[in-house]
Design a protein around this motif. Structure first.
Motif, mmCIF file in Angstrom:
data_model
loop_
_atom_site.group_PDB
_atom_site.id
_atom_site.type_symbol
_atom_site.label_atom_id
_atom_site.label_comp_id
_atom_site.label_asym_id
_atom_site.label_seq_id
_atom_site.Cartn_x
_atom_site.Cartn_y
_atom_site.Cartn_z
ATOM 1 N N PHE A 47 0.838 -1.184 0.000
ATOM 2 C CA PHE A 47 0.000 0.000 0.000
ATOM 3 C C PHE A 47 0.885 1.251 0.000
ATOM 4 N N ARG A 48 0.558 2.211 -0.850
ATOM 5 C CA ARG A 48 1.411 3.397 -0.982
ATOM 6 C C ARG A 48 1.076 4.487 0.039
ATOM 7 N N GLY A 49 -0.033 4.350 0.732
ATOM 8 C CA GLY A 49 -0.429 5.386 1.679
ATOM 9 C C GLY A 49 0.187 5.206 3.053
ATOM 10 N N ASP A 50 -0.012 6.207 3.880
ATOM 11 C CA ASP A 50 0.434 6.184 5.271
ATOM 12 C C ASP A 50 -0.811 6.000 6.138
ATOM 13 N N GLU A 51 -0.979 4.802 6.709
ATOM 14 C CA GLU A 51 -2.187 4.487 7.460
ATOM 15 C C GLU A 51 -2.402 5.456 8.618
ATOM 16 N N ARG A 52 -1.341 5.797 9.294
ATOM 17 C CA ARG A 52 -1.450 6.693 10.447
ATOM 18 C C ARG A 52 -1.995 8.061 10.034
ATOM 19 N N LYS A 53 -1.447 8.625 8.967
ATOM 20 C CA LYS A 53 -1.892 9.941 8.514
ATOM 21 C C LYS A 53 -3.322 9.897 7.985
ATOM 22 N N LEU A 54 -3.662 8.816 7.291
ATOM 23 C CA LEU A 54 -5.032 8.697 6.788
ATOM 24 C C LEU A 54 -6.030 8.642 7.943
ATOM 25 N N MET A 55 -5.655 7.965 8.999
ATOM 26 C CA MET A 55 -6.539 7.899 10.161
ATOM 27 C C MET A 55 -6.618 9.247 10.871
ATOM 28 N N GLU A 56 -5.523 9.960 10.929
ATOM 29 C CA GLU A 56 -5.526 11.265 11.597
ATOM 30 C C GLU A 56 -6.408 12.273 10.858
ATOM 31 N N ARG A 57 -6.453 12.165 9.533
ATOM 32 C CA ARG A 57 -7.130 13.195 8.742
ATOM 33 C C ARG A 57 -8.523 12.792 8.253
ATOM 34 N N LEU A 58 -8.714 11.493 7.915
ATOM 35 C CA LEU A 58 -9.903 11.143 7.151
ATOM 36 C C LEU A 58 -10.800 10.067 7.762
ATOM 37 N N TYR A 59 -10.198 9.023 8.250
ATOM 38 C CA TYR A 59 -10.984 7.835 8.586
ATOM 39 C C TYR A 59 -11.140 7.641 10.093
#
Length: 389
Positions: A47-59
């Motif tokens: 996966f090319r994304g950063d799970e931590r950042k995605l959770m902090e901002r979106l999910y």
């Protein structure tokens, strides 16, 4: 060995905006993506994304697992519903970490299999099994956090190089009520984190009634009536407009906090060390082993009694049994052949008990001679050890 990785994200409190959705789509061309969901599986690559950042901002929730044993569950909820200070006592390296970002608390549950373990090609999970944990935590039910702490102890017990001082110095966090009666999502979390069930049983012995069972509806209703009218109006408006998370969990958590504050100090449970819990788990495991062995022994004795009773009845009329065998063979079918073989084996045991094995051998020899042209029957006799020797 083929690698497999599963990634799933879910937006619960609000859907992604158009520009946010475009950012997520840029991370994968193969993922199933909507304004509330992201799912992708990888057999090659990462996966090319950063799970931590995605959770902090979106999910608000994220699930990851790989067939080499890595597992991760992340949950995000407003700090107004669960402040960091409530979660921090349960954090343990490699099992649970938490941090805050822009008014949200993020919880990171993790499990890593030791190097050299067998790969898992059968197990699969979906995020739907775990999302209700957010509601439970928001309502003041901290059992999911305690389960993460227990998962660290499970890992310690399996590792060989853990400093024994850690066992002695690590003291359990506050024990939530209801560990003996987990909810469905909590049991799924316990399985996901591979918690030793004997350790969970030992830990539960210090717990009380499950929170959902301890709620006094009349007391809750009286507490809500006593809230300022202005606050109740604001809660209803937010609920109607969907401008804030549903007020139910927050109200329930506040009520529980007030109820706990009114409880007698003597109701507090002494906190145990990790060493005490692991010793208690060993005792539970040993007791379960003893109980299982006793149950197996009882089952074997019951089976033996049933067997002896059957042979006693057969011994009362062996002539009828030999006639039954002749009748079964005469049907010339696989089922009756198998029944005849079983009856012959029982008769052999009856004759052995009566001290007349020579008679059985003579009659078996005669039987084989009469039916030696039936090759299928002869093979069955031979396979069952019914030889005329």
């Amino acid at each position: 060995m083929s690698e497999y990785q599963y990634y799933e994200f879910q937006a619960i409190d609000r859907p992604l905006a158009k520009d946010e959705l475009e950012q997520v789509r840029a991370l994968s061309s193969r993922a199933r993506i909507s304004a509330t969901h992201f799912v992708n599986e990888y057999h090659y690559g990462n996966f090319r994304g950063d799970e931590r950042k995605l959770m902090e901002r979106l999910y608000d929730a994220h699930l990851y697992f790989a067939n080499w044993g890595s597992r991760r569950l992340m949950l995000r909820l407003p700090t107004t519903l669960l402040p960091a200070r409530s979660a921090e006592p349960y954090c343990m390296e490699g099992a649970l970490s938490c941090w805050t970002r822009k008014g949200h608390l993020l919880l990171d549950f993790a499990h890593e299999t030791e190097d050299g373990g067998e790969w898992d090609f059968e197990t699969s999970f979906t995020l739907a099994s775990f999302t209700t944990l957010r509601t439970e935590l928001a309502g003041g039910d901290l059992r999911p956090l305690y389960l993460a702490w227990l998962s660290a102890l499970t890992r310690w017990e399996l590792e060989e190089d853990v400093d024994e001082d850690e066992y002695t110095s690590a003291i359990e966090p506050p024990v939530p009520a209801g560990l003996a009666h987990l909810t469905g999502p909590q049991q799924a979390l316990a399985d996901f984190l591979r918690i030793d069930p004997h350790l969970l049983t030992a830990a539960a012995r210090a717990g009380g009634t499950a929170p959902s069972q301890a709620i006094d509806k009349d007391a809750l209703a009286a507490w809500i009536r006593a809230l300022p009218q202005r606050e109740k109006d604001a809660l209803l408006l937010d609920a109607a407009l969907g401008t804030a998370p549903q007020p139910g969990p927050a109200l329930l958590a506040r009520h529980r906090a007030v109820s706990r504050g009114a409880a007698e100090p003597s109701t507090a449970t002494r906190r145990r060390s990790a060493a005490e819990l692991l010793d208690a788990a060993h005792e539970v495991r040993s007791e379960h082993t003893r109980q299982r062995e006793q149950a197996l022994a009882q089952a074997r004795r019951a089976e033996q009694r049933g067997r002896e009773s059957h042979l006693d009845r057969l011994a009362e009329n062996t002539e009828q049994a030999w006639q039954d065998i002749t009748h079964l063979i005469g049907q010339k079918q696989p089922g009756p052949y198998a029944a005849a073989v079983t009856l012959l084996k029982d008769l052999r045991e009856v004759h052995d008990r009566a001290g007349t094995p020579e008679e059985f051998a003579r009659r078996l020899h005669d039987l084989r001679e009469r039916h030696r042209g039936k090759s299928s029957l002869m093979r069955r006799f031979t396979d069952a050890g019914l030889t005329a020797g």
